[in-house]
Scaffold this motif. Structure first.
Motif, PDB file in Angstrom:
ATOM      1  N   ARG A 178       0.812  -1.219   0.000  1.00 28.12           N
ATOM      2  CA  ARG A 178       0.000   0.000   0.000  1.00 28.12           C
ATOM      3  C   ARG A 178       0.850   1.275   0.000  1.00 28.12           C
ATOM      4  N   ASP A 179       2.095   1.187  -0.410  1.00 26.27           N
ATOM      5  CA  ASP A 179       2.940   2.372  -0.512  1.00 26.27           C
ATOM      6  C   ASP A 179       2.493   3.233  -1.688  1.00 26.27           C
ATOM      7  N   ASP A 180       2.805   4.523  -1.611  1.00 31.52           N
ATOM      8  CA  ASP A 180       2.605   5.383  -2.767  1.00 31.52           C
ATOM      9  C   ASP A 180       3.500   4.868  -3.900  1.00 31.52           C
ATOM     10  N   PRO A 181       2.955   4.666  -5.098  1.00 33.16           N
ATOM     11  CA  PRO A 181       3.746   4.081  -6.186  1.00 33.16           C
ATOM     12  C   PRO A 181       5.006   4.862  -6.511  1.00 33.16           C
ATOM     13  N   GLU A 182       4.905   6.169  -6.571  1.00 33.68           N
ATOM     14  CA  GLU A 182       6.079   6.973  -6.917  1.00 33.68           C
ATOM     15  C   GLU A 182       7.135   6.906  -5.826  1.00 33.68           C
ATOM     16  N   HIS A 183       6.697   6.925  -4.579  1.00 34.29           N
ATOM     17  CA  HIS A 183       7.647   6.851  -3.466  1.00 34.29           C
ATOM     18  C   HIS A 183       8.323   5.482  -3.442  1.00 34.29           C
ATOM     19  N   ALA A 184       7.549   4.418  -3.654  1.00 33.19           N
ATOM     20  CA  ALA A 184       8.123   3.072  -3.666  1.00 33.19           C
ATOM     21  C   ALA A 184       9.166   2.943  -4.771  1.00 33.19           C
ATOM     22  N   ALA A 185       8.869   3.496  -5.928  1.00 28.93           N
ATOM     23  CA  ALA A 185       9.807   3.420  -7.048  1.00 28.93           C
ATOM     24  C   ALA A 185      11.071   4.232  -6.764  1.00 28.93           C
ATOM     25  N   ALA A 186      10.903   5.419  -6.206  1.00 28.36           N
ATOM     26  CA  ALA A 186      12.076   6.250  -5.890  1.00 28.36           C
ATOM     27  C   ALA A 186      12.948   5.564  -4.851  1.00 28.36           C
ATOM     28  N   SER A 187      12.313   4.931  -3.862  1.00 26.17           N
ATOM     29  CA  SER A 187      13.061   4.208  -2.842  1.00 26.17           C
ATOM     30  C   SER A 187      13.816   3.032  -3.446  1.00 26.17           C
ATOM     31  N   ALA A 188      13.137   2.248  -4.272  1.00 24.03           N
ATOM     32  CA  ALA A 188      13.791   1.099  -4.906  1.00 24.03           C
ATOM     33  C   ALA A 188      14.961   1.533  -5.771  1.00 24.03           C
TER      34      ALA A 188
END
Length: 430
Positions: free
Chosen positions: A150-160
């Motif tokens: 349930r993470d924000d998609p953009e935040h999850a991608a930036a983190s990855a």
């Protein structure tokens, strides 16, 4: 140079056996010899699906045999009470990795799904780094899966993207560091928690860095939520979202039809069986024989302490054999041993792991089969799994380095690791 001598039997892989010594070139000039008299030698075990943070949250009230819809918020509340910080992440990972090494697991795939709600990208890199440092500090190999729930998609991608860019060596290939000790992958928890935007965003990061992709599908809650929310089954959604492909590994797969098994095989997907989680929680049993017969590589994972309470892969291999006849053919011991070695390695895209043949990474376990627990055992390979459910290896070697000798951890003090985690859990975070 490491030499393992006097082995009663050496498993080059689950299909080929021979007697004799094992020699591992670790690149050093030191001569080390391990006595394997009365022992069986296997490659190091590969735990293809774990949640290391859950090592700190085992046997919690309200987490046993309950619907996943109840289990998830109970676990989330426990994380929130303890607090998310590098110290906790590192201590939980140390305990999980030590437990793994002491039970023969030389490589762990940690599908990390739980992140602080207010964490910045930099925060997530630090938290991931604490997990990485803990496992590598004990001498194990880690596949860190930047997961999402349930993470924000953009935040999850930036983190990855940041985790892959900052934690991997600049010469990393396919998300694997040159020394093979760290691999980074990406993985939404499943269609029950993450939508198309998250799957596509993390898929783009994987393509950019050459990372493997991993997710979970077709446990009871996953199927039920997919049908309720989308009117479709999980694998239909994964296929539409570009997540049925040769670089994808899917864990659990308890509720799959014959047609879906064929689709997975056609797509080149790998699978991970996690009976130590799915069976006691009542979430189902994957039809492993049908998956394997279709040509799908199947690995084995323990899943996390919140649903399994243990990280003993060999014990879960025994459980896999015990329950397999309920959903298909009885799995033989050699096939299950292959799942927890070569099968798991295949799902990670790591052909150097899971075997003792040419080109291996030099990971091995020496199992003493001379005691009373193995008395009367006609087949020492079958007995390795069927007899002595809590069996621990006598010696464990990772990349030519001895990390467990005579049943004791060489790279750390297991009692100190346990005590430090207990002290942290008793302390309210600042």
């Amino acid at each position: 140079m490491l030499t393992v001598t006097g082995a009663r039997r050496v498993l080059v892989d689950p299909r080929t056996e021979r007697d004799g010594d094992v020699v591992v070139d670790d690149g050093s000039d030191l001569e080390t010899t391990l006595d394997a008299s009365g022992c069986v030698v296997t490659s190091g075990l590969v735990n293809a699906h774990h949640h290391l943070l859950q090592t700190a949250f085992r046997t919690l009230p309200g987490t046993r045999g309950v619907p996943m819809a109840d289990w998830l918020p109970t676990m989330a509340a426990a994380y929130a009470r303890a607090g998310h910080d590098p110290e906790l992440y590192g201590l939980a990972a140390s305990a999980g990795a030590a437990e793994g090494l002491l039970s023969g697991v030389t490589t762990i795939a940690d599908h990390h799904l739980n992140w602080p709600a207010d964490a910045t990208t930099d925060d997530t890199v630090v938290l991931a780094g604490a997990t990485v440092d803990a496992v590598r500090g004990l001498g194990g190999r880690l596949v860190f899966v930047r997961g999402s729930a349930r993470d924000d998609p953009e935040h999850a991608a930036a983190s990855a993207d940041a985790i892959a860019g900052r934690l991997l060596h600049e010469r990393a290939v396919g998300g694997v560091d040159p020394d093979g000790r760290l691999q980074v992958a990406v993985g939404p928890a499943g269609v029950h928690s993450d939508g198309e935007a998250t799957f596509r965003a993390l898929g783009e990061v994987a393509a950019q860095h050459g990372l493997r992709r991993r997710t979970q599908a077709n446990e009871q809650v996953d199927t039920a939520i997919a049908l309720e929310r989308y009117g479709r089954r999980p694998l239909d959604l994964l296929e539409e979202w570009g997540w049925l492909a040769p670089d994808v590994t899917i864990a659990h797969l308890c509720d799959v039809t014959a047609d879906e098994v064929a689709r997975l095989a056609d797509a080149g997907v790998s699978a991970t069986h996690a009976p130590g989680c799915d069976v006691p929680m009542g979430w189902g049993i994957a039809p492993v024989a049908a998956l394997a017969d279709a040509g799908i590589p199947v690995g084995l994972g323990t899943s996390g302490g919140g649903s399994n309470d243990a990280g003993h892969l060999l014990a879960d291999g025994r459980l896999a054999m015990q329950v397999s006849a309920l959903v298909g053919q009885q799995l033989p011991a050699r096939q299950v041993l292959g799942m927890m070695t070569e099968g798991s390695a295949a799902g990670l895209g790591r052909p150097e792991l899971g075997h003792l043949g040419a080109g291996s990474a030099g990971d091995l376990c020496v199992w003493d089969v001379s005691g009373v627990a193995d008395a009367g055992v006609a087949d020492p390979v079958g007995g390795l799994l069927w007899a002595s459910p809590g069996r621990r290896p006598k010696h464990v070697v990772v990349g030519g380095r001895v990390v467990v000798r005579d049943h004791r951890l060489v790279t750390g003090d297991e009692r100190e690791i346990a005590a430090r985690l207990a002290e942290r859990l008793a302390r309210t975070p600042v």
